[in-house]
Design an enzyme around this catalytic site. Sequence first.
Site, PDB file in Angstrom:
ATOM      1  CG  ASP A  20     -14.141  14.274  15.821  1.00 18.75           C
ATOM      2  OD1 ASP A  20     -14.196  13.138  15.300  1.00 18.75           O
ATOM      3  OD2 ASP A  20     -13.140  15.017  15.705  1.00 18.75           O
ATOM      4  CG  ASP A  64     -17.020  13.176  31.652  1.00 16.27           C
ATOM      5  OD1 ASP A  64     -17.670  12.747  30.677  1.00 16.27           O
ATOM      6  OD2 ASP A  64     -16.262  12.471  32.338  1.00 16.27           O
ATOM      7  CG  ASP A 104     -13.114  18.044  24.641  1.00 15.04           C
ATOM      8  OD1 ASP A 104     -13.157  17.659  23.462  1.00 15.04           O
ATOM      9  OD2 ASP A 104     -12.377  17.495  25.507  1.00 15.04           O
ATOM     10  CE  LYS A 139     -13.431  10.294  16.659  1.00 18.91           C
ATOM     11  NZ  LYS A 139     -12.224  11.105  16.401  1.00 18.91           N
ATOM     12  N   GLY A 154     -10.673  22.400  18.860  1.00 21.22           N
ATOM     13  CA  GLY A 154     -11.550  23.450  18.354  1.00 21.22           C
ATOM     14  C   GLY A 154     -11.701  23.571  16.851  1.00 21.22           C
ATOM     15  CD1 TRP A 161     -13.846  18.812  13.411  1.00 30.96           C
ATOM     16  CD2 TRP A 161     -15.809  17.832  13.867  1.00 30.96           C
ATOM     17  NE1 TRP A 161     -13.828  17.544  12.865  1.00 30.96           N
ATOM     18  CE2 TRP A 161     -15.016  16.927  13.136  1.00 30.96           C
ATOM     19  CE3 TRP A 161     -17.067  17.433  14.292  1.00 30.96           C
ATOM     20  CZ2 TRP A 161     -15.470  15.637  12.790  1.00 30.96           C
ATOM     21  CZ3 TRP A 161     -17.524  16.152  13.955  1.00 30.96           C
ATOM     22  CH2 TRP A 161     -16.728  15.273  13.205  1.00 30.96           C
TER      23      TRP A 161
HETATM   24  C1  LIG Z   1     -10.614  13.727  18.160  1.00 34.88           C
HETATM   25  S1  LIG Z   1     -10.823  14.850  19.473  1.00 34.88           S
HETATM   26  C2  LIG Z   1     -11.950  16.017  18.796  1.00 34.88           C
HETATM   27  C3  LIG Z   1     -11.313  16.957  17.799  1.00 34.88           C
HETATM   28  C4  LIG Z   1     -12.238  18.104  17.427  1.00 34.88           C
HETATM   29  N1  LIG Z   1     -13.359  17.619  16.626  1.00 34.88           N
HETATM   30  C5  LIG Z   1     -11.503  19.145  16.611  1.00 34.88           C
HETATM   31  O1  LIG Z   1     -11.618  19.113  15.397  1.00 34.88           O
HETATM   32  O2  LIG Z   1     -10.817  19.975  17.210  1.00 34.88           O
HETATM   33  C6  LIG Z   1     -11.815  13.952  20.587  1.00 34.88           C
HETATM   34  C7  LIG Z   1     -12.200  14.740  21.839  1.00 34.88           C
HETATM   35  O3  LIG Z   1     -13.161  13.990  22.592  1.00 34.88           O
HETATM   36  C8  LIG Z   1     -13.033  14.445  23.927  1.00 34.88           C
HETATM   37  N2  LIG Z   1     -13.718  13.575  24.877  1.00 34.88           N
HETATM   38  C9  LIG Z   1     -13.415  12.295  25.192  1.00 34.88           C
HETATM   39  N3  LIG Z   1     -14.221  11.841  26.168  1.00 34.88           N
HETATM   40  C10 LIG Z   1     -15.075  12.856  26.475  1.00 34.88           C
HETATM   41  C11 LIG Z   1     -16.127  13.017  27.419  1.00 34.88           C
HETATM   42  N4  LIG Z   1     -16.454  12.026  28.265  1.00 34.88           N
HETATM   43  N5  LIG Z   1     -16.792  14.196  27.474  1.00 34.88           N
HETATM   44  C12 LIG Z   1     -16.435  15.211  26.639  1.00 34.88           C
HETATM   45  N6  LIG Z   1     -15.433  15.126  25.726  1.00 34.88           N
HETATM   46  C13 LIG Z   1     -14.761  13.971  25.640  1.00 34.88           C
HETATM   47  C14 LIG Z   1     -11.519  14.451  24.124  1.00 34.88           C
HETATM   48  O4  LIG Z   1     -11.151  15.248  25.232  1.00 34.88           O
HETATM   49  C15 LIG Z   1     -11.034  14.998  22.773  1.00 34.88           C
HETATM   50  O5  LIG Z   1     -10.750  16.374  22.841  1.00 34.88           O
END
Ligand SMILES: C[S@@+](CC[C@H](N)C(=O)[O-])C[C@H]1O[C@@H](n2cnc3c(N)ncnc32)[C@H](O)[C@@H]1O
Length: 213
Positions: free
Chosen positions: A127, A105, A87, A167, A67, A69
């Site tokens: 991200d 998802d 997420d 990203k 959370g 961002w």
């Molecule tokens: C690096 S973290 C994001 C951090 C966030 N920007 C923050 O600052 O709190 C990457 C996120 O991508 C999510 N993610 C990965 N695959 C996903 C998908 N298919 N659908 C939704 N979210 C996904 C992961 O669950 C993870 O929480």
Amino acid sequence: MAAKKRGTKSGNRSGGVGGSKWEDHLTRQARAENYPARSVYKLKEIQQKFHVIKKADVVLDLGCAPGSWLLYASEQTGPNGRVFGIDIQAVTIDLPKHVSAIQADILEMTDESFFDQIAGCAVVLSDMAPATTGRKDVDAFRSFELCRMALETVDRFLMEKGHFVCKIFQGNDFARFEKQVKKRFAECRVFKPESCRKQSKEIYIIAKQKRAT
Ligand SMILES: C[S@@+](CC[C@H](N)C(=O)[O-])C[C@H]1O[C@@H](n2cnc3c(N)ncnc32)[C@H](O)[C@@H]1O
């Protein structure tokens, strides 16, 4: 920003600030400033350099857990904006009133009422990162798949002249993805924030001014 208690929970694979072998000064700074992850400083660098979020914008944050961002974007939009997150993991921190997050998802999104809320948004942030396997080619391919979905989301929901931050793990598909983004936006830059961990393969594409379709 004045530090304010936000009820963060600790520890996760998204770089949460609960304390781990990865802890560094930015992890500690995030904890002191009540952000749940150090990744907030990547978006902060991007915003300071590229000014992607304006006051009162509607922002969509893909891969928003835990959370950080969401919180930073909500500070940039102010209370007259809206910030929506998605997420696969739940966001468990307290969020300001103009922020909401759903657990879903991105590869299987079907929530029509959510689509109505994000239609015509001004900014799409992604991200998203796959769970890493340690195999660079596999991880880069999975990252590319998430980026492809982020770009589909851009095609569907981002307003004309809107901005996109994404990203991606550097790998074989990077140049192809960059080309696809360039087709859709008037400006496109590649940026590695100082706050990215040095060993990380991640990089950000900053695309501004979505072209008319
Ligand atoms: C690096 S973290 C994001 C951090 C966030 N920007 C923050 O600052 O709190 C990457 C996120 O991508 C999510 N993610 C990965 N695959 C996903 C998908 N298919 N659908 C939704 N979210 C996904 C992961 O669950 C993870 O929480």
